[in-house]
Enzyme design. Sequence first.
Site, PDB file in Angstrom:
ATOM      1  N   ASP A  12      38.658  42.536  32.931  1.00  0.00           N
ATOM      2  CA  ASP A  12      39.836  43.009  33.664  1.00  0.00           C
ATOM      3  C   ASP A  12      41.136  42.502  33.026  1.00  0.00           C
ATOM      4  O   ASP A  12      42.041  43.301  32.749  1.00  0.00           O
ATOM      5  CB  ASP A  12      39.770  42.605  35.149  1.00  0.00           C
ATOM      6  CG  ASP A  12      38.672  43.351  35.899  1.00  0.00           C
ATOM      7  OD1 ASP A  12      37.734  43.839  35.253  1.00  0.00           O
ATOM      8  OD2 ASP A  12      38.751  43.446  37.137  1.00  0.00           O
TER       9      ASP A  12
ATOM     10  N   SER B  24      40.179  46.445  45.585  1.00  0.00           N
ATOM     11  CA  SER B  24      39.590  47.787  45.668  1.00  0.00           C
ATOM     12  C   SER B  24      38.798  48.151  44.416  1.00  0.00           C
ATOM     13  O   SER B  24      38.394  49.296  44.250  1.00  0.00           O
ATOM     14  CB  SER B  24      40.708  48.813  45.875  1.00  0.00           C
ATOM     15  OG  SER B  24      41.538  48.801  44.734  1.00  0.00           O
ATOM     16  N   GLY B  25      38.619  47.190  43.508  1.00  0.00           N
ATOM     17  CA  GLY B  25      37.872  47.468  42.280  1.00  0.00           C
ATOM     18  C   GLY B  25      38.724  48.060  41.183  1.00  0.00           C
ATOM     19  O   GLY B  25      38.222  48.407  40.113  1.00  0.00           O
ATOM     20  N   LEU B  26      40.042  48.175  41.413  1.00  0.00           N
ATOM     21  CA  LEU B  26      40.911  48.816  40.416  1.00  0.00           C
ATOM     22  C   LEU B  26      41.729  47.807  39.598  1.00  0.00           C
ATOM     23  O   LEU B  26      42.699  48.169  38.939  1.00  0.00           O
ATOM     24  CB  LEU B  26      41.848  49.836  41.093  1.00  0.00           C
ATOM     25  CG  LEU B  26      41.158  50.970  41.858  1.00  0.00           C
ATOM     26  CD1 LEU B  26      42.196  51.947  42.416  1.00  0.00           C
ATOM     27  CD2 LEU B  26      40.166  51.737  40.978  1.00  0.00           C
ATOM     28  N   GLY B  27      41.336  46.550  39.658  1.00  0.00           N
ATOM     29  CA  GLY B  27      41.941  45.557  38.759  1.00  0.00           C
ATOM     30  C   GLY B  27      43.289  45.018  39.200  1.00  0.00           C
ATOM     31  O   GLY B  27      44.088  44.566  38.368  1.00  0.00           O
ATOM     32  N   SER B  28      43.551  45.013  40.517  1.00  0.00           N
ATOM     33  CA  SER B  28      44.873  44.548  40.982  1.00  0.00           C
ATOM     34  C   SER B  28      45.080  43.058  40.665  1.00  0.00           C
ATOM     35  O   SER B  28      46.194  42.654  40.312  1.00  0.00           O
ATOM     36  CB  SER B  28      45.056  44.810  42.477  1.00  0.00           C
ATOM     37  OG  SER B  28      44.163  44.032  43.226  1.00  0.00           O
TER      38      SER B  28
HETATM   39  C1  MEV Z   1      34.964  43.506  38.075  1.00  0.00           C
HETATM   40  O1  MEV Z   1      36.064  44.402  37.912  1.00  0.00           O
HETATM   41  C2  MEV Z   1      33.914  43.775  37.034  1.00  0.00           C
HETATM   42  C3  MEV Z   1      32.693  42.869  37.069  1.00  0.00           C
HETATM   43  O2  MEV Z   1      31.854  43.285  35.999  1.00  0.00           O
HETATM   44  C4  MEV Z   1      33.062  41.409  36.913  1.00  0.00           C
HETATM   45  C5  MEV Z   1      33.560  41.036  35.532  1.00  0.00           C
HETATM   46  O3  MEV Z   1      33.333  41.790  34.561  1.00  0.00           O
HETATM   47  O4  MEV Z   1      34.182  39.995  35.433  1.00  0.00           O
HETATM   48  C6  MEV Z   1      31.915  43.044  38.352  1.00  0.00           C
END
Ligand code: MEV
Length: 295
Positions: free
Chosen positions: A137, A89-93
């Site tokens: 992350d 979900s983009g929250l670093g799980s």
């Molecule tokens: C992913 O959370 C963030 C990106 O910039 C990829 C990364 O930094 O490794 C899309």
Amino acid sequence: MKASAPGKIFLFGEHAVVYGKKALVTAIDLRCFADVKKRDDFRISSPIGITGLDFEKHPYISYAIKRFMEIKEIKGADIEIKSQIPVASGLGSSSAVTVSVLKALDAEFEASLTNEEIYEIARKVELDVQGIGSGTDPFISTYGGCWLIPDRKPVNIGKVYFLVINTEEKSITGDMVKKVASLRKEFPDVVDSIMSAIGGITSVAIPHLENLNNDKISKLIRMNQCLLKSIGVSSEKIDEIVMKLNSLGIPSKLTGAGGGGCVIAIGDLEKLTEVTKVFPNAFFVKPEKEGAKVE
Ligand code: MEV
């Protein structure tokens, strides 16, 4: 032994950070918990299911174990995962699961790893699974707090509120980063200029976040979102949510790899609370100071 690690949100700079540009990222108060006990073989239990070492079903955990065993030979382990962070979900799980497993393995098998060593292993795991990535992350999951990356400079973002709206579409980091890499191969100068512009937004935004200058922050969030859309990492659902929020006078952007995942809105608590009436699945997150820790 049980350990935990936090998820994260990118305030500014995702994707650009893969190319060495600046990003502002904070840990959030949602954590992943890993419980590790000695055992004769490997058993991994998570909301995905129960497996042994399984590089398809549990790639981050399995690679974390493999990399840990390069440092300390172990016969087996029982690993149980419980997470507050929505998956993909983009929250670093993924990083939170990797780092919490490494921290718990370290504690259970007395490997005496430093946080920097845990970060270095988690960074390798990110590359094992995704093949590409900036290491941001795992860094945030390990250390907690809010940081300017790649400078590793702590930033005090004051009393900022983040409202998160999940598109409920999966965001697969490796796929999105590769998609951007291929666009960059096609149009190197154009994409590099966009990345520089995103990094520039991060630098300009920091003093405005420190002074809570909502008007300036709003404009910068809108510009960052437009630039992310221009490199193909937004989605129809993200655009819809961003437009709706815009019509309510609230700036927002995708966070993390995009293609789905979550949208974040930053700003005034009263205004953001109004939004929860329009988006019933919206939730608040707070910046988190604590990184990986033994529970
Ligand atoms: C992913 O959370 C963030 C990106 O910039 C990829 C990364 O930094 O490794 C899309």
